[in-house]
Scaffold this motif. Structure first.
Motif, short mmCIF file in Angstrom:
data_model
loop_
_atom_site.label_atom_id
_atom_site.label_comp_id
_atom_site.label_asym_id
_atom_site.label_seq_id
_atom_site.Cartn_x
_atom_site.Cartn_y
_atom_site.Cartn_z
N PRO A 1 4.82 6.22 8.48
CA PRO A 1 3.57 5.45 8.51
C PRO A 1 2.79 5.57 7.20
O PRO A 1 2.94 6.53 6.45
N LEU A 2 1.93 4.60 6.98
CA LEU A 2 1.11 4.54 5.77
C LEU A 2 0.32 5.83 5.57
O LEU A 2 0.18 6.30 4.44
N SER A 3 -0.16 6.43 6.64
CA SER A 3 -0.96 7.65 6.53
C SER A 3 -0.20 8.79 5.85
O SER A 3 -0.80 9.66 5.24
N THR A 4 1.11 8.74 5.89
CA THR A 4 1.95 9.75 5.24
C THR A 4 1.82 9.69 3.72
O THR A 4 2.05 10.66 3.03
N GLN B 1 -2.92 7.37 2.14
CA GLN B 1 -3.90 6.27 2.23
C GLN B 1 -4.16 5.99 3.69
O GLN B 1 -3.28 6.07 4.52
N ARG B 2 -5.39 5.63 3.97
CA ARG B 2 -5.72 5.28 5.34
C ARG B 2 -5.45 3.81 5.54
O ARG B 2 -5.91 2.97 4.80
N GLY B 3 -4.65 3.51 6.55
CA GLY B 3 -4.36 2.12 6.88
C GLY B 3 -5.17 1.68 8.06
O GLY B 3 -5.93 2.46 8.63
N ARG C 1 0.83 -1.20 0.00
CA ARG C 1 0.00 0.00 0.00
C ARG C 1 0.86 1.26 0.00
O ARG C 1 0.49 2.27 -0.60
N LYS C 2 2.02 1.20 0.65
CA LYS C 2 2.94 2.34 0.58
C LYS C 2 3.49 2.49 -0.84
O LYS C 2 3.64 3.61 -1.34
N GLU D 1 -4.30 1.21 11.01
CA GLU D 1 -4.01 1.95 12.24
C GLU D 1 -4.75 3.29 12.27
O GLU D 1 -5.08 3.81 13.32
N ALA D 2 -5.06 3.83 11.07
CA ALA D 2 -5.76 5.11 11.02
C ALA D 2 -7.27 4.93 11.18
O ALA D 2 -7.96 5.78 11.68
N SER D 3 -7.77 3.76 10.72
CA SER D 3 -9.22 3.54 10.77
C SER D 3 -9.64 2.80 12.03
O SER D 3 -10.81 2.50 12.18
#
Length: 196
Positions: free
Chosen positions: A182-185, A188-190, A165-166, A192-194
């Motif tokens: 982190p993926l959120s950077t 995309q929402r991963g 995903r990254k 851990e963000a959701s």
């Protein structure tokens, strides 16, 4: 626990990879078993090498060569040609299973078998480094997913894991800080963000 300051045994495995043009890499592994308490020449029990050349496009071994430099029995080197059987194996898929089937036990040499097993993950890492080096030099690299021999190797590289995903979010392996943010950077929402 009481132990002697002098080790009974020391096993060292080193793996070194080299670029062979833009299309292939060569990877050399060496295993040595040493008895630090013994006097030379009895101190070195094993010193063996295994070298492969791998095509980056499909991660297939195109050349393999085993070498025994120090070994306990005169007949030990007779098994080295068997390891030519690495040629044609894909390092990205089914490699460990194929190595087990072809070289384990009396079909091979336990030390060269261990080197063959160590080569798989090292080849994958070397391919990733080769691609990072190409990108760093501003040259066309193989698609990052083509070197995804890392798929299913850990939680990061699960089929829908954060590694892929990254990549989809624009991460370029071999660039940026360590650890990779982190993926959120990457927009995309991963999980851990959701919260999942």
């Amino acid at each position: 626990m009481t132990r002697s300051e002098l080790p009974l045994h020391r096993r060292t495995i080193t793996v070194t990879a080299y670029a062979e043009g833009g299309d292939e890499i060569s990877v050399e592994a060496e295993l040595s078993d040493v008895r630090p308490w013994a006097e030379p020449p009895a101190d070195v029990v094993h010193r063996m090498g295994l070298a492969v050349r791998v095509r980056l496009a499909d991660m297939v071994v195109v050349h393999a060569e085993a070498d025994m430099r120090t070994f306990p029995h005169a007949e030990c080197p007779l098994i080295t040609p068997v390891f030519d059987g690495l040629v044609g194996l894909s390092v990205a898929a089914g490699y460990n299973r194929a190595v087990q089937q072809r070289f384990r036990g009396v079909s091979g040499c336990s030390h060269l078998h261990e080197l063959a097993r160590a080569l798989g993950p090292a080849v994958v890492q070397a391919a990733i480094s080769a691609n990072a080096g190409l990108r760093y030099a501003g040259e066309q690299a193989h698609d990052p997913r083509s070197t995804a021999g890392v798929l299913n190797s850990c939680h990061i590289w699960a089929p829908e894991g954060v590694g892929l995903r990254k990549l989809d979010g624009g991460w370029v392996p071999g660039t940026g800080p360590r650890p990779v943010p982190p993926l959120s950077t990457f927009g995309q929402r991963g999980p851990e963000a959701s919260g999942g």
